[in-house]
Design a protein around this motif. Structure first.
Motif, PDB file in Angstrom:
ATOM      1  N   VAL A 151       0.830  -1.208   0.000  1.00  0.00           N
ATOM      2  CA  VAL A 151       0.000   0.000   0.000  1.00  0.00           C
ATOM      3  C   VAL A 151       0.864   1.257   0.000  1.00  0.00           C
ATOM      4  N   TYR A 152       2.017   1.219   0.697  1.00  0.00           N
ATOM      5  CA  TYR A 152       2.830   2.416   0.874  1.00  0.00           C
ATOM      6  C   TYR A 152       3.998   2.490  -0.105  1.00  0.00           C
ATOM      7  N   CYS A 153       4.265   1.399  -0.838  1.00  0.00           N
ATOM      8  CA  CYS A 153       5.464   1.365  -1.669  1.00  0.00           C
ATOM      9  C   CYS A 153       5.413   2.430  -2.782  1.00  0.00           C
ATOM     10  N   ARG A 154       4.234   2.714  -3.307  1.00  0.00           N
ATOM     11  CA  ARG A 154       4.127   3.754  -4.344  1.00  0.00           C
ATOM     12  C   ARG A 154       4.522   5.112  -3.793  1.00  0.00           C
ATOM     13  N   VAL A 155       4.105   5.364  -2.529  1.00  0.00           N
ATOM     14  CA  VAL A 155       4.467   6.626  -1.888  1.00  0.00           C
ATOM     15  C   VAL A 155       5.974   6.682  -1.664  1.00  0.00           C
ATOM     16  N   ILE A 156       6.569   5.550  -1.255  1.00  0.00           N
ATOM     17  CA  ILE A 156       8.023   5.485  -1.028  1.00  0.00           C
ATOM     18  C   ILE A 156       8.765   5.821  -2.313  1.00  0.00           C
ATOM     19  N   ARG A 157       8.264   5.278  -3.421  1.00  0.00           N
ATOM     20  CA  ARG A 157       8.928   5.551  -4.702  1.00  0.00           C
ATOM     21  C   ARG A 157       8.759   7.030  -5.095  1.00  0.00           C
ATOM     22  N   ASP A 158       7.505   7.578  -4.931  1.00  0.00           N
ATOM     23  CA  ASP A 158       7.250   8.950  -5.339  1.00  0.00           C
ATOM     24  C   ASP A 158       8.051   9.941  -4.498  1.00  0.00           C
ATOM     25  N   LYS A 178      11.650   1.054 -15.034  1.00  0.00           N
ATOM     26  CA  LYS A 178      10.489   0.323 -15.564  1.00  0.00           C
ATOM     27  C   LYS A 178       9.192   1.039 -15.171  1.00  0.00           C
ATOM     28  N   MET A 179       9.232   1.657 -14.039  1.00  0.00           N
ATOM     29  CA  MET A 179       8.055   2.397 -13.565  1.00  0.00           C
ATOM     30  C   MET A 179       8.520   3.811 -13.215  1.00  0.00           C
ATOM     31  N   PRO A 180       8.550   4.738 -14.190  1.00  0.00           N
ATOM     32  CA  PRO A 180       9.028   6.106 -13.914  1.00  0.00           C
ATOM     33  C   PRO A 180       8.061   6.822 -12.981  1.00  0.00           C
ATOM     34  N   PRO A 181       8.548   7.641 -12.117  1.00  0.00           N
ATOM     35  CA  PRO A 181       7.668   8.375 -11.188  1.00  0.00           C
ATOM     36  C   PRO A 181       6.754   9.314 -11.945  1.00  0.00           C
ATOM     37  N   LYS A 182       5.623   9.625 -11.297  1.00  0.00           N
ATOM     38  CA  LYS A 182       4.671  10.549 -11.911  1.00  0.00           C
ATOM     39  C   LYS A 182       5.270  11.942 -11.987  1.00  0.00           C
ATOM     40  N   SER A 183       4.841  12.691 -13.041  1.00  0.00           N
ATOM     41  CA  SER A 183       5.327  14.067 -13.203  1.00  0.00           C
ATOM     42  C   SER A 183       4.522  15.006 -12.326  1.00  0.00           C
ATOM     43  N   MET A 201      18.130   2.178   2.580  1.00  0.00           N
ATOM     44  CA  MET A 201      18.078   0.697   2.571  1.00  0.00           C
ATOM     45  C   MET A 201      16.945   0.157   3.420  1.00  0.00           C
ATOM     46  N   ARG A 202      16.555   0.872   4.459  1.00  0.00           N
ATOM     47  CA  ARG A 202      15.460   0.413   5.309  1.00  0.00           C
ATOM     48  C   ARG A 202      14.149   0.387   4.549  1.00  0.00           C
ATOM     49  N   TRP A 203      13.892   1.416   3.678  1.00  0.00           N
ATOM     50  CA  TRP A 203      12.683   1.411   2.853  1.00  0.00           C
ATOM     51  C   TRP A 203      12.852   0.479   1.663  1.00  0.00           C
ATOM     52  N   TYR A 204      14.085   0.394   1.159  1.00  0.00           N
ATOM     53  CA  TYR A 204      14.342  -0.490   0.025  1.00  0.00           C
ATOM     54  C   TYR A 204      13.980  -1.933   0.370  1.00  0.00           C
ATOM     55  N   GLN A 205      14.299  -2.410   1.592  1.00  0.00           N
ATOM     56  CA  GLN A 205      14.014  -3.795   1.971  1.00  0.00           C
ATOM     57  C   GLN A 205      12.519  -4.066   2.023  1.00  0.00           C
ATOM     58  N   GLN A 253      10.724  -4.641  -4.684  1.00  0.00           N
ATOM     59  CA  GLN A 253      10.275  -4.804  -6.065  1.00  0.00           C
ATOM     60  C   GLN A 253       9.995  -3.451  -6.714  1.00  0.00           C
ATOM     61  N   THR A 254       9.275  -2.594  -6.010  1.00  0.00           N
ATOM     62  CA  THR A 254       8.958  -1.258  -6.536  1.00  0.00           C
ATOM     63  C   THR A 254      10.230  -0.425  -6.725  1.00  0.00           C
ATOM     64  N   CYS A 255      11.158  -0.528  -5.734  1.00  0.00           N
ATOM     65  CA  CYS A 255      12.402   0.236  -5.835  1.00  0.00           C
ATOM     66  C   CYS A 255      13.268  -0.264  -6.977  1.00  0.00           C
ATOM     67  N   ARG A 256      13.284  -1.570  -7.230  1.00  0.00           N
ATOM     68  CA  ARG A 256      14.056  -2.070  -8.370  1.00  0.00           C
ATOM     69  C   ARG A 256      13.489  -1.534  -9.687  1.00  0.00           C
ATOM     70  N   ASP A 257      12.174  -1.527  -9.791  1.00  0.00           N
ATOM     71  CA  ASP A 257      11.561  -0.967 -11.002  1.00  0.00           C
ATOM     72  C   ASP A 257      11.899   0.514 -11.128  1.00  0.00           C
ATOM     73  N   PHE A 258      11.986   1.190  -9.994  1.00  0.00           N
ATOM     74  CA  PHE A 258      12.319   2.616 -10.003  1.00  0.00           C
ATOM     75  C   PHE A 258      13.725   2.842 -10.544  1.00  0.00           C
ATOM     76  N   TYR A 259      14.672   1.993 -10.056  1.00  0.00           N
ATOM     77  CA  TYR A 259      16.055   2.170 -10.492  1.00  0.00           C
ATOM     78  C   TYR A 259      16.269   1.731 -11.937  1.00  0.00           C
ATOM     79  N   THR A 260      15.479   0.811 -12.406  1.00  0.00           N
ATOM     80  CA  THR A 260      15.646   0.347 -13.798  1.00  0.00           C
ATOM     81  C   THR A 260      14.734   1.093 -14.764  1.00  0.00           C
TER      82      THR A 260
END
Length: 418
Positions: free
Chosen positions: A382-389, A413-418, A396-400, A404-411
């Motif tokens: 529920v909160y991972c989208r907020v963590i990414r945005d 695959k899922m660019p943050p909203k404008s 690393m504490r939020w990354y753990q 999955q969401t953070c890996r997509d962020f770094y690659t």
């Protein structure tokens, strides 16, 4: 008899009076009994079961003490704690010539001259009693023998019995040993055989002999030779065939050794020995002492690459390297390497001290974070989208929690909203 007797003294006169009751007895007990009836009398003519009458169970005054009379079915018992002051006489009336059995015992004080005094308290006296302690061995090995009981003198203190020297008990009161028959089987004739002698030939087929004879067993267990005709069973063989083994060719070989090569072809050896005492083994039939072998159990080994650069330019970081299982000869990858011997893939590295205070949880290398942390999915979906945005994946504490969401962020695959 004054002092010293603690239990029923049935000693001195035990008589069996074989008589028949008259057809109409003067007194009958509660139930008529056609069995043996004991009668106990003292010198003052007081008695139990006297004058052709059978008393009811109870307590009676005899010989200066109280005698307790108990009757249960065909079993009867008379007992008194004593001491008695006059002799007691036990008699048995037998009806219809029936057999009878009496068990009696009495105790005599060690020093009969001492009188019991009610005015003073004395130590418990030592009582001595003859008992049947054990059975002797049978007197004969066959033909019928006897076993006798061992009569021992026992010392009684506070209901505890200890065997002592026979001189402590009165000789005139020593009971006769009980006797039982034993080894009643008849003595027999039997065959006896000796050991086989050596073979008549040391090489090839021969004969060997032994002694066979008929003997008779005596009652004392020994045997005496007798004529063969007295032994009824078949006579055992006294001669048999044999074979001398000193000329046989017999080679013995030990177990094979390990293969000389642990990866590929090699050789293994063993020891071959001639077991003939004269060394006459045939060389043509000699087993091989060496042969070729092939072993591939240790062909694979772990191969490691060079360590990478430290993940941090200052302070503490990590290094990684490639670890692979490879064939020693062909260099091919495999999976037969022992897991317990696998070298480490990562190790810590230390750089110089950092001038700027940096959060140790800040991710400096997303690729290294992905390698060091095994992601099984987001824990806080529920909160991972907020963590990414909020760009919190670098912690690393939020990354753990949202790997999955953070890996997509770094690659990307899922660019943050404008």
């Amino acid at each position: 008899m004054p002092g010293g007797i603690r239990f029923l003294e049935a000693k001195k006169q035990v008589a069996a009076l074989k008589q028949f009751l008259p057809r109409k007895p003067q007194v009958l007990s509660a139930a008529r009994r056609e069995q043996q009836t004991p009668t106990l009398k003292d010198s003052s003519k007081r008695s139990i079961n006297n004058d052709w009458k059978i008393e009811l169970p109870g307590e009676f005054e005899l010989a200066g003490t109280t005698v307790r009379y108990v009757r249960r079915g065909l079993w009867e018992k008379m007992s008194a704690k004593g001491p008695t002051k006059t002799p007691l006489h036990l008699m048995v009336l037998l009806f219809h010539d029936q057999t009878f059995g009496i068990h009696y015992e009495y105790t005599v004080a060690q020093n009969q001259s001492q009188e019991n005094s009610s005015d003073s308290v004395k130590e418990p006296e030592h009582m001595y009693l003859w008992t049947h302690s054990s059975w002797e061995d049978c007197s004969m090995h066959c033909g019928g023998g006897e076993r006798r009981t061992v009569v021992s003198c026992m010392k009684i203190i506070n209901k505890t019995m200890t065997q002592v020297n026979d001189s402590y008990c009165q000789v005139e009161n020593r009971p006769l040993p009980q006797i039982r028959p034993c080894n009643i089987h008849p003595c027999q004739y039997r065959w006896v055989t000796g050991a086989w002698a050596q073979c008549s030939l040391t090489c090839g087929k021969g004969l060997q002999q032994r002694e066979v004879g008929c003997v008779y067993q005596l009652q004392n267990g020994t045997y005496i030779p007798t004529r063969d005709l007295y032994c009824f069973s078949s006579k055992p063989a006294g001669v048999q065939h044999c074979e001398g083994r000193h000329c046989l060719t017999v080679w013995e070989a030990s177990e094979w050794s390990k293969c000389s090569s642990e990866c590929g072809r090699g050789s293994r050896k063993r020891t071959v020995t001639c077991t003939n005492p004269q060394g006459l083994c045939d060389p043509v039939s000699r087993p091989a002492e060496e042969e070729m072998c092939e072993d591939h159990s240790k062909c694979y080994e772990w191969k490691t690459g060079e360590w990478s650069k430290c993940s941090s330019s200052c302070g503490r970081g990590l290094q990684s390297r490639v670890v692979q299982c490879m064939h020693k000869v062909t260099g091919r990858h495999g999976s037969n390497c022992p897991v317990v011997l696998k070298p480490p893939t990562y190790r810590q590295c230390h750089q110089g001290a950092c001038n700027v205070k940096i959060n140790v949880n800040t991710i400096t290398s997303p690729r290294l974070a992905a390698l060091t942390y095994k992601c099984t999915g987001d824990q806080w979906a529920v909160y991972c989208r907020v963590i990414r945005d909020k760009n919190l994946c670098q912690d690393m504490r939020w990354y753990q929690r949202c790997c999955q969401t953070c890996r997509d962020f770094y690659t990307n695959k899922m660019p943050p909203k404008s």
